[in-house]
Design an enzyme around this catalytic site. Structure first.
Site, PDB file in Angstrom:
ATOM      1  N   LYS A  10     -75.528   2.255  20.809  1.00 13.54           N
ATOM      2  CA  LYS A  10     -74.528   1.391  21.473  1.00 13.54           C
ATOM      3  C   LYS A  10     -73.599   0.770  20.447  1.00 13.54           C
ATOM      4  O   LYS A  10     -73.946   0.654  19.267  1.00 13.54           O
ATOM      5  CB  LYS A  10     -75.191   0.274  22.290  1.00 13.54           C
ATOM      6  CG  LYS A  10     -76.094  -0.718  21.508  1.00 13.54           C
ATOM      7  CD  LYS A  10     -75.359  -1.854  20.811  1.00 13.54           C
ATOM      8  CE  LYS A  10     -76.253  -2.671  19.893  1.00 13.54           C
ATOM      9  NZ  LYS A  10     -75.589  -3.414  18.864  1.00 13.54           N
ATOM     10  N   ALA A  97     -80.920   0.638  11.020  1.00 13.91           N
ATOM     11  CA  ALA A  97     -80.519  -0.746  10.669  1.00 13.91           C
ATOM     12  C   ALA A  97     -79.000  -0.819  10.550  1.00 13.91           C
ATOM     13  O   ALA A  97     -78.450  -1.375   9.603  1.00 13.91           O
ATOM     14  CB  ALA A  97     -81.212  -1.216   9.391  1.00 13.91           C
ATOM     15  N   LEU A 100     -76.420  -0.269  15.585  1.00 12.62           N
ATOM     16  CA  LEU A 100     -76.198   0.688  16.675  1.00 12.62           C
ATOM     17  C   LEU A 100     -77.407   0.759  17.615  1.00 12.62           C
ATOM     18  O   LEU A 100     -77.462   1.586  18.514  1.00 12.62           O
ATOM     19  CB  LEU A 100     -75.916   2.078  16.089  1.00 12.62           C
ATOM     20  CG  LEU A 100     -74.659   2.177  15.197  1.00 12.62           C
ATOM     21  CD1 LEU A 100     -74.633   3.516  14.449  1.00 12.62           C
ATOM     22  CD2 LEU A 100     -73.385   2.037  16.035  1.00 12.62           C
ATOM     23  N   GLY A 103     -83.394   1.721  17.025  1.00 12.21           N
ATOM     24  CA  GLY A 103     -84.797   1.441  17.326  1.00 12.21           C
ATOM     25  C   GLY A 103     -84.974   1.117  18.803  1.00 12.21           C
ATOM     26  O   GLY A 103     -85.916   1.595  19.454  1.00 12.21           O
ATOM     27  N   ASP A 137     -82.026  -5.306  22.976  1.00 10.15           N
ATOM     28  CA  ASP A 137     -81.120  -4.207  23.350  1.00 10.15           C
ATOM     29  C   ASP A 137     -81.832  -3.085  24.109  1.00 10.15           C
ATOM     30  O   ASP A 137     -81.203  -2.095  24.484  1.00 10.15           O
ATOM     31  CB  ASP A 137     -80.509  -3.570  22.094  1.00 10.15           C
ATOM     32  CG  ASP A 137     -79.716  -4.553  21.247  1.00 10.15           C
ATOM     33  OD1 ASP A 137     -79.263  -5.576  21.793  1.00 10.15           O
ATOM     34  OD2 ASP A 137     -79.549  -4.294  20.043  1.00 10.15           O
TER      35      ASP A 137
HETATM   36  P1  ATP Z   1     -80.286  -3.946  16.455  1.00  8.86           P
HETATM   37  O1  ATP Z   1     -78.791  -3.893  16.453  1.00  8.86           O
HETATM   38  O2  ATP Z   1     -80.943  -3.571  17.754  1.00  8.86           O
HETATM   39  O3  ATP Z   1     -80.890  -5.175  15.851  1.00  8.86           O
HETATM   40  P2  ATP Z   1     -80.110  -1.997  14.397  1.00  8.86           P
HETATM   41  O4  ATP Z   1     -79.353  -0.906  15.051  1.00  8.86           O
HETATM   42  O5  ATP Z   1     -79.336  -2.837  13.440  1.00  8.86           O
HETATM   43  O6  ATP Z   1     -80.816  -2.853  15.482  1.00  8.86           O
HETATM   44  P3  ATP Z   1     -82.436  -0.337  13.995  1.00  8.86           P
HETATM   45  O7  ATP Z   1     -81.949   1.020  13.618  1.00  8.86           O
HETATM   46  O8  ATP Z   1     -82.952  -0.527  15.359  1.00  8.86           O
HETATM   47  O9  ATP Z   1     -81.340  -1.420  13.628  1.00  8.86           O
HETATM   48  O10 ATP Z   1     -83.541  -0.729  12.897  1.00  8.86           O
HETATM   49  C1  ATP Z   1     -83.943  -2.062  12.659  1.00  8.86           C
HETATM   50  C2  ATP Z   1     -85.234  -2.046  11.859  1.00  8.86           C
HETATM   51  O11 ATP Z   1     -86.295  -1.568  12.687  1.00  8.86           O
HETATM   52  C3  ATP Z   1     -85.207  -1.163  10.634  1.00  8.86           C
HETATM   53  O12 ATP Z   1     -85.551  -1.939   9.524  1.00  8.86           O
HETATM   54  C4  ATP Z   1     -86.247  -0.092  10.881  1.00  8.86           C
HETATM   55  O13 ATP Z   1     -87.011   0.209   9.736  1.00  8.86           O
HETATM   56  C5  ATP Z   1     -87.140  -0.671  11.981  1.00  8.86           C
HETATM   57  N1  ATP Z   1     -87.593   0.355  12.954  1.00  8.86           N
HETATM   58  C6  ATP Z   1     -88.785   0.413  13.549  1.00  8.86           C
HETATM   59  N2  ATP Z   1     -88.854   1.449  14.387  1.00  8.86           N
HETATM   60  C7  ATP Z   1     -87.688   2.085  14.341  1.00  8.86           C
HETATM   61  C8  ATP Z   1     -87.172   3.239  14.989  1.00  8.86           C
HETATM   62  N3  ATP Z   1     -87.892   3.958  15.846  1.00  8.86           N
HETATM   63  N4  ATP Z   1     -85.894   3.576  14.708  1.00  8.86           N
HETATM   64  C9  ATP Z   1     -85.162   2.836  13.846  1.00  8.86           C
HETATM   65  N5  ATP Z   1     -85.602   1.762  13.199  1.00  8.86           N
HETATM   66  C10 ATP Z   1     -86.868   1.369  13.434  1.00  8.86           C
END
Ligand code: ATP
Length: 306
Positions: A10, A97, A100, A103, A137
């Site tokens: 997203k 992280a 987007l 996770g 999210d």
């Molecule tokens: P959001 O915007 O929802 O806070 P994000 O997009 O910035 O999240 P994610 O890619 O969801 O970040 O990752 C956040 C943290 O979660 C990372 O440090 C990652 O190591 C951990 N994590 C745990 N499980 C997953 C997964 N299945 N995919 C991605 N990251 C994961």
């Protein structure tokens, strides 16, 4: 049996962050927009829960109980009384992280896939309830489209008359992620420094009208993100990335969620190809991806009896 689903990334078209609450959280009002960029999640019967990752992007994701996909397996098992008997395999295309919600997408995908694998038959509303407990999210990733999210983002309402023509996005991603809690902390510090009175969060009327009109340039002009200054403080180089996209002709540019990904709106599909090429050669990010939105939420791709 094995079940395969896709789950979308997203961007936030608008993100308004309220004051820090005594419990350490912030109320937000946001417009979520699901992208065609997605992870693919396959679940199989197994004697105990496990997760493996096929990383198509840079970044590190835990392959143990810290992986949110396993939290989703366990949460569904607890709610349904089913044993958490599933192995999860994720083809990771959503940068990690990155702001987007990759996770969250995986967690939403696991809820739908295991509900199918275990034949537990929970309706979407109940999956959304479990999703809300997993992360702010996750409920959105289940539903997709373009939606207003309030509370911590888990209370969702559709945006009326969202554009029928797709929006064309170019995403500039970085191999080094930003921690969402760190970005919120930076925002609180900046607000403390300026002594600014922080209003309750609200979705901008300008953005809602632009979405209703379905006009790309109007939407581009109405993109807002309260977390952007905080992400820029932690990662000053993002200013150069945003400027490079605008110099390359993007009609709109914004940090996605807590960053560090930058999302650029292109005028149309052809323009998004040109924009992606120019951004790639500008040397301001590690990866350039193209995507359209709004995309579907979690979709079942296949159910295979072995
Ligand atoms: P959001 O915007 O929802 O806070 P994000 O997009 O910035 O999240 P994610 O890619 O969801 O970040 O990752 C956040 C943290 O979660 C990372 O440090 C990652 O190591 C951990 N994590 C745990 N499980 C997953 C997964 N299945 N995919 C991605 N990251 C994961």
């Amino acid at each position: 049996m094995s079940v395969t689903v896709t789950a979308p990334a997203k961007v936030n078209l608008g993100l308004s962050v309220g004051p820090l609450r005594p419990d350490g959280y912030h109320e937000i009002a946001t417009v979520f927009h699901a992208l065609s960029l997605h992870d693919t999640i396959t679940v199989d019967h197994a004697s105990e829960p496990s997760v493996t990752m096929d990383m198509r992007v840079l970044g590190v994701v835990p392959q143990d109980a810290d992986n949110i996909a396993l939290s989703a397996v366990n949460a569904l098992a607890v709610r349904t009384g089913h044993q958490p008997h599933a192995s999860v395999h994720i083809v990771k295309r959503i940068p990690v992280a990155a702001g987007l919600a990759g996770g969250s997408a995986d967690a939403a995908g696991v809820l739908v896939a295991c509900n199918e694998l275990w034949q537990t038959g929970l309706p979407l509303a109940e999956l959304a309830d479990i999703a809300a407990g997993l992360g702010s999210d996750v409920a959105f990733a289940l539903q997709g489209g373009t939606m207003v999210g309030t509370g911590r983002g888990e209370r969702l309402a559709p945006v009326l008359a969202a554009p029928s023509a797709p929006l064309h996005w170019v995403i500039a991603a970085s191999g080094a992620g930003l921690s969402t809690p760190a970005v919120y902390r930076a925002l609180d510090e900046m607000r403390d420094e300026t002594g600014q009175h922080v209003e309750e969060p609200a979705v901008s009327m300008e953005l809602m009208l632009a979405l209703r009109a379905g006009d790309v340039r109007q939407i581009a002009a109405a993109l807002t993100n309260d977390l952007q200054p905080a992400a820029l403080r932690l990662r000053p180089a993002l200013a150069r990335t945003l400027q490079a996209g605008l110099d390359a002709g993007a009609v709109g540019a914004i940090v996605s969620g807590s960053g560090p990904s930058c999302a650029f709106l292109a005028a149309d599909a052809e323009h998004s190809v040109d924009l992606a090429v120019e951004l790639s050669s500008a040397g301001v990010c590690d990866t350039v991806l193209r995507a359209t939105g709004p995309a579907h939420g979690v979709q079942v791709q296949s159910v295979q009896s072995l």
